[in-house]
Design a protein around this motif. Structure first.
Motif, PDB file in Angstrom:
ATOM      1  N   MET A  24       2.877 -15.171 -10.883  1.00 20.67           N
ATOM      2  CA  MET A  24       2.793 -16.658 -10.836  1.00 20.67           C
ATOM      3  C   MET A  24       3.357 -17.146 -12.011  1.00 20.67           C
ATOM      4  N   THR A  25       4.382 -16.497 -12.491  1.00 17.14           N
ATOM      5  CA  THR A  25       5.040 -17.236 -13.703  1.00 17.14           C
ATOM      6  C   THR A  25       6.349 -17.926 -13.194  1.00 17.14           C
ATOM      7  N   ASP A  26       6.853 -18.989 -13.987  1.00 21.11           N
ATOM      8  CA  ASP A  26       8.049 -19.528 -13.559  1.00 21.11           C
ATOM      9  C   ASP A  26       9.168 -18.649 -13.650  1.00 21.11           C
ATOM     10  N   ASP A  27       9.094 -17.447 -14.614  1.00 20.93           N
ATOM     11  CA  ASP A  27      10.416 -16.469 -14.519  1.00 20.93           C
ATOM     12  C   ASP A  27      10.474 -15.783 -13.314  1.00 20.93           C
ATOM     13  N   TYR A  28       9.302 -15.632 -12.625  1.00 18.95           N
ATOM     14  CA  TYR A  28       9.121 -14.863 -11.409  1.00 18.95           C
ATOM     15  C   TYR A  28       9.886 -15.975 -10.206  1.00 18.95           C
ATOM     16  N   PHE A  29       9.580 -17.066 -10.182  1.00 17.10           N
ATOM     17  CA  PHE A  29       9.963 -18.097  -9.128  1.00 17.10           C
ATOM     18  C   PHE A  29      11.264 -18.237  -9.270  1.00 17.10           C
ATOM     19  N   GLU A  30      11.862 -18.109 -10.525  1.00 19.30           N
ATOM     20  CA  GLU A  30      13.220 -18.429 -10.783  1.00 19.30           C
ATOM     21  C   GLU A  30      14.005 -17.269  -9.989  1.00 19.30           C
ATOM     22  N   MET A  31      13.619 -16.318  -9.941  1.00 15.69           N
ATOM     23  CA  MET A  31      14.391 -14.971  -9.637  1.00 15.69           C
ATOM     24  C   MET A  31      14.461 -14.926  -7.963  1.00 15.69           C
ATOM     25  N   ASP A  32      13.772 -16.078  -7.550  1.00 12.21           N
ATOM     26  CA  ASP A  32      14.063 -16.010  -5.934  1.00 12.21           C
ATOM     27  C   ASP A  32      13.500 -15.018  -5.205  1.00 12.21           C
ATOM     28  N   LEU A  33      12.306 -14.548  -5.582  1.00  7.59           N
ATOM     29  CA  LEU A  33      11.734 -13.229  -4.904  1.00  7.59           C
ATOM     30  C   LEU A  33      10.670 -13.993  -4.006  1.00  7.59           C
ATOM     31  N   PRO A  34      10.351 -13.071  -3.125  1.00  9.52           N
ATOM     32  CA  PRO A  34       9.307 -13.431  -2.155  1.00  9.52           C
ATOM     33  C   PRO A  34       8.115 -13.407  -2.911  1.00  9.52           C
ATOM     34  N   VAL A  35       7.105 -14.186  -2.268  1.00  8.63           N
ATOM     35  CA  VAL A  35       5.535 -14.196  -2.746  1.00  8.63           C
ATOM     36  C   VAL A  35       4.938 -12.968  -2.351  1.00  8.63           C
ATOM     37  N   ALA A  36       4.323 -12.323  -3.415  1.00  8.36           N
ATOM     38  CA  ALA A  36       3.443 -11.143  -3.295  1.00  8.36           C
ATOM     39  C   ALA A  36       2.195 -11.319  -2.541  1.00  8.36           C
ATOM     40  N   PRO A  37       1.766 -10.322  -1.870  1.00  7.38           N
ATOM     41  CA  PRO A  37       2.421  -9.235  -1.420  1.00  7.38           C
ATOM     42  C   PRO A  37       3.599  -9.308  -0.547  1.00  7.38           C
ATOM     43  N   ALA A  38       4.728  -8.533  -0.464  1.00 10.04           N
ATOM     44  CA  ALA A  38       5.823  -8.878   0.461  1.00 10.04           C
ATOM     45  C   ALA A  38       6.390  -7.512   0.633  1.00 10.04           C
ATOM     46  N   VAL A  39       7.055  -7.338   1.507  1.00 14.00           N
ATOM     47  CA  VAL A  39       8.107  -6.311   1.887  1.00 14.00           C
ATOM     48  C   VAL A  39       9.196  -6.905   2.415  1.00 14.00           C
ATOM     49  N   MET A  40      10.341  -6.105   1.622  1.00 12.90           N
ATOM     50  CA  MET A  40      11.592  -6.437   1.967  1.00 12.90           C
ATOM     51  C   MET A  40      12.325  -5.100   2.080  1.00 12.90           C
ATOM     52  N   VAL A  41      13.357  -5.354   3.213  1.00 11.20           N
ATOM     53  CA  VAL A  41      14.308  -4.071   3.468  1.00 11.20           C
ATOM     54  C   VAL A  41      15.664  -4.647   3.260  1.00 11.20           C
ATOM     55  N   GLY A  42      16.345  -4.069   2.048  1.00 13.60           N
ATOM     56  CA  GLY A  42      17.588  -4.705   1.885  1.00 13.60           C
ATOM     57  C   GLY A  42      17.552  -5.967   1.335  1.00 13.60           C
ATOM     58  N   ASP A  43      18.085  -7.057   1.667  1.00 15.80           N
ATOM     59  CA  ASP A  43      17.905  -8.332   1.323  1.00 15.80           C
ATOM     60  C   ASP A  43      16.952  -9.066   2.221  1.00 15.80           C
ATOM     61  N   GLU A  44      16.650  -8.491   3.172  1.00 13.50           N
ATOM     62  CA  GLU A  44      15.786  -9.194   4.202  1.00 13.50           C
ATOM     63  C   GLU A  44      14.343  -9.158   3.874  1.00 13.50           C
ATOM     64  N   ILE A  45      13.708 -10.304   3.708  1.00 10.40           N
ATOM     65  CA  ILE A  45      12.278 -10.387   3.402  1.00 10.40           C
ATOM     66  C   ILE A  45      11.577 -10.057   5.034  1.00 10.40           C
ATOM     67  N   VAL A  46      10.809  -9.188   5.158  1.00 13.80           N
ATOM     68  CA  VAL A  46      10.350  -8.765   6.546  1.00 13.80           C
ATOM     69  C   VAL A  46       8.839  -9.507   6.476  1.00 13.80           C
TER      70      VAL A  46
END
Length: 84
Positions: A24-46
């Protein structure tokens, strides 16, 4: 589910677990990663923000590896149980 798919397909599985506050930090949102919980395969957010079905995850793995996607039995568990 995931270890079984890792054994079935030649892929490396990486699980990352952090306290909820870290997501929930600004640093996490700046990395443009998915909202947890999440599953990624390669660069695809499943899946993001909820659980993922094994069929959806396996299809994403096959796409990532360039393999044909598995045929999913759409009959449902009740029909499969009654057919036995």
């Amino acid at each position: 589910m995931i270890p079984g798919l890792g054994a079935k397909y030649d892929i490396r599985i990486e699980s990352i677990s952090k306290p909820k506050a870290d997501y929930m930090t600004d640093d996490y949102f700046e990395m443009d990663l998915p909202v947890a919980p999440a599953v990624m395969v390669g660069d695809e957010i499943v899946e993001e923000g909820s659980d993922v079905s094994q069929e959806k995850l396996e299809s994403a793995i096959c796409r990532h590896l360039g393999l044909p996607e598995p045929v999913i039995d759409k009959k449902g568990i009740v029909n499969r149980l009654l057919k036995r």
